[in-house]
Design a protein around this motif. Structure first.
Motif, short mmCIF file in Angstrom:
data_model
loop_
_atom_site.label_atom_id
_atom_site.label_comp_id
_atom_site.label_asym_id
_atom_site.label_seq_id
_atom_site.Cartn_x
_atom_site.Cartn_y
_atom_site.Cartn_z
N ILE A 11 0.84 -1.20 0.00
CA ILE A 11 0.00 0.00 0.00
C ILE A 11 0.87 1.25 0.00
O ILE A 11 0.64 2.19 -0.77
CB ILE A 11 -0.96 -0.01 1.21
N ALA A 12 1.88 1.26 0.87
CA ALA A 12 2.78 2.42 0.93
C ALA A 12 3.49 2.63 -0.39
O ALA A 12 3.65 3.78 -0.85
CB ALA A 12 3.79 2.24 2.06
N SER A 13 3.93 1.56 -1.04
CA SER A 13 4.63 1.68 -2.31
C SER A 13 3.71 2.21 -3.41
O SER A 13 4.10 3.08 -4.19
CB SER A 13 5.19 0.31 -2.73
N VAL A 14 2.48 1.68 -3.46
CA VAL A 14 1.54 2.13 -4.48
C VAL A 14 1.15 3.58 -4.24
O VAL A 14 1.03 4.37 -5.18
CB VAL A 14 0.30 1.20 -4.54
N ARG A 15 0.99 3.95 -2.96
CA ARG A 15 0.69 5.36 -2.64
C ARG A 15 1.82 6.28 -3.10
O ARG A 15 1.58 7.43 -3.46
CB ARG A 15 0.50 5.54 -1.15
N ALA A 16 3.04 5.76 -3.07
CA ALA A 16 4.20 6.55 -3.49
C ALA A 16 4.32 6.61 -5.01
O ALA A 16 5.26 7.21 -5.53
CB ALA A 16 5.48 5.97 -2.89
N GLY A 17 3.39 5.95 -5.72
CA GLY A 17 3.39 6.03 -7.17
C GLY A 17 4.09 4.88 -7.86
O GLY A 17 4.30 4.92 -9.07
N ARG A 18 4.46 3.88 -7.13
CA ARG A 18 5.15 2.74 -7.72
C ARG A 18 4.14 1.75 -8.29
O ARG A 18 2.99 1.69 -7.87
CB ARG A 18 6.05 2.08 -6.69
N SER A 19 4.58 0.97 -9.25
CA SER A 19 3.71 -0.02 -9.89
C SER A 19 3.55 -1.24 -8.97
O SER A 19 4.24 -1.37 -7.95
CB SER A 19 4.32 -0.48 -11.22
N LEU A 20 2.66 -2.14 -9.36
CA LEU A 20 2.45 -3.36 -8.58
C LEU A 20 3.73 -4.18 -8.53
O LEU A 20 4.11 -4.70 -7.47
CB LEU A 20 1.30 -4.18 -9.17
N ALA A 21 4.41 -4.31 -9.65
CA ALA A 21 5.66 -5.07 -9.70
C ALA A 21 6.70 -4.45 -8.76
O ALA A 21 7.41 -5.17 -8.05
CB ALA A 21 6.19 -5.13 -11.13
N GLN A 22 6.79 -3.14 -8.76
CA GLN A 22 7.73 -2.47 -7.86
C GLN A 22 7.31 -2.62 -6.40
O GLN A 22 8.16 -2.75 -5.52
CB GLN A 22 7.84 -0.99 -8.23
N ALA A 23 6.02 -2.64 -6.14
CA ALA A 23 5.52 -2.82 -4.78
C ALA A 23 5.89 -4.22 -4.27
O ALA A 23 6.26 -4.39 -3.10
CB ALA A 23 4.01 -2.62 -4.72
N ILE A 24 5.81 -5.22 -5.14
CA ILE A 24 6.20 -6.58 -4.77
C ILE A 24 7.70 -6.63 -4.47
O ILE A 24 8.13 -7.25 -3.49
CB ILE A 24 5.81 -7.58 -5.88
N GLU A 25 8.50 -5.94 -5.27
CA GLU A 25 9.94 -5.86 -5.01
C GLU A 25 10.21 -5.17 -3.67
O GLU A 25 11.10 -5.59 -2.93
CB GLU A 25 10.64 -5.10 -6.14
N ASP A 26 9.44 -4.14 -3.37
CA ASP A 26 9.61 -3.43 -2.08
C ASP A 26 9.33 -4.37 -0.90
O ASP A 26 10.04 -4.30 0.12
CB ASP A 26 8.67 -2.22 -2.01
N VAL A 27 8.33 -5.22 -1.02
CA VAL A 27 8.04 -6.17 0.05
C VAL A 27 9.24 -7.09 0.25
O VAL A 27 9.66 -7.35 1.38
CB VAL A 27 6.76 -6.99 -0.26
N ALA A 28 9.82 -7.57 -0.86
CA ALA A 28 10.98 -8.47 -0.78
C ALA A 28 12.17 -7.77 -0.13
O ALA A 28 12.94 -8.39 0.61
CB ALA A 28 11.34 -8.98 -2.16
N GLU A 29 12.33 -6.47 -0.39
CA GLU A 29 13.48 -5.74 0.14
C GLU A 29 13.27 -5.28 1.58
O GLU A 29 14.20 -5.31 2.38
CB GLU A 29 13.74 -4.50 -0.74
N LYS A 30 12.07 -4.83 1.92
CA LYS A 30 11.85 -4.18 3.22
C LYS A 30 11.49 -5.15 4.34
O LYS A 30 11.68 -4.82 5.51
CB LYS A 30 10.76 -3.11 3.09
N LEU A 31 10.94 -6.29 4.01
CA LEU A 31 10.58 -7.26 5.05
C LEU A 31 11.67 -8.32 5.16
O LEU A 31 12.59 -8.37 4.36
CB LEU A 31 9.23 -7.90 4.74
N SER A 32 11.51 -9.17 6.17
CA SER A 32 12.48 -10.25 6.33
C SER A 32 11.73 -11.56 6.54
O SER A 32 10.52 -11.57 6.73
CB SER A 32 13.39 -9.97 7.52
#
Length: 170
Positions: free
Chosen positions: A6-27
C-alpha cells in the motif's frame, strides 16, 4: 506485506515495484516468497499475474490466496490497485480479529462446560448434606432412581451438545 505494498503504491510505484519493495523491506519467509515472485517476472519472463498464481498454488496460505487472487483479478480486469489493497488489508485485519474472537469464545464455552459439569454433583452433595433423608429417597425409591437417571441423561446430553458446538465452530 500488504501494508508495504500500500505504501509503495501510494508513493506512485507499480504493482511489480511494490512486490519488489516487500521483498526488500521485510524479512523472513514473506520476503523470500515475494523475492521469488519478483525474480520470476523480472528474470524468468513470467508476468506478475503468472508469478502470483504459481506462488498462490504452491503456498496454499489463506491470506496470501486472498491477496494474490485479488491482485490477479485486478491485473486482468483493471481497476484501482491502491483501493483494492486497502480493502484487502481491512478484510485481513477483520478476519484476524474474528478468528481471535472465536478462540476466545470457544475457551469461554469450555470453561462454562466445566462449571456446569461440576455444579450438578456439588449441588447434589450439598442437598444430601442439608437433609440426610434425601440420599435414601434418591437411591432407594423408584422416583429417586428416575430423577437420578434423568439428571445424568441431561448432563450427558449437555456434554455432547457442547462438544458438537465446539467441533463445528472450528
Amino acid at each position: 506485506a500488504v501494508q508495504v505494498m500500500i505504501a509503495s503504491v501510494r508513493a506512485g510505484r507499480s504493482l511489480a515495484q511494490a512486490i519488489e519493495d516487500v521483498a526488500e523491506k521485510l524479512s523472513g519467509p514473506v520476503a523470500q516468497e515475494f523475492g521469488v515472485i519478483s525474480g520470476e517476472y523480472r528474470l524468468g519472463g513470467a508476468s506478475v499475474e503468472e508469478a502470483l498464481r504459481r506462488t498462490r498454488d504452491r503456498l496454499n496460505v489463506e491470506n496470501f490466496t486472498m491477496v494474490s487472487s485479488a491482485l490477479i483479478i485486478n491485473c486482468e480486469r483493471g481497476g484501482e490497485v491502491l483501493t483494492m489493497l486497502e480493502r484487502i488489508s481491512a478484510s485481513i485485519r477483520e478476519i484476524s480479529r474474528l478468528q481471535k474472537k472465536i478462540v476466545s469464545e470457544m475457551a469461554e464455552v469450555r470453561a462454562q462446560q466445566k462449571i456446569v459439569l461440576t455444579m450438578t454433583p456439588i449441588f447434589g452433595t450439598l442437598i444430601c448434606l442439608a437433609d440426610p433423608s434425601i440420599p435414601d429417597i434418591l437411591f432407594h425409591t423408584l422416583m429417586g432412581n428416575i430423577l437420578l437417571v434423568f439428571v445424568i441423561g441431561v448432563q450427558a446430553i449437555g456434554i455432547l451438545w457442547i462438544r458438537r458446538i465446539l467441533k463445528t465452530s472450528i
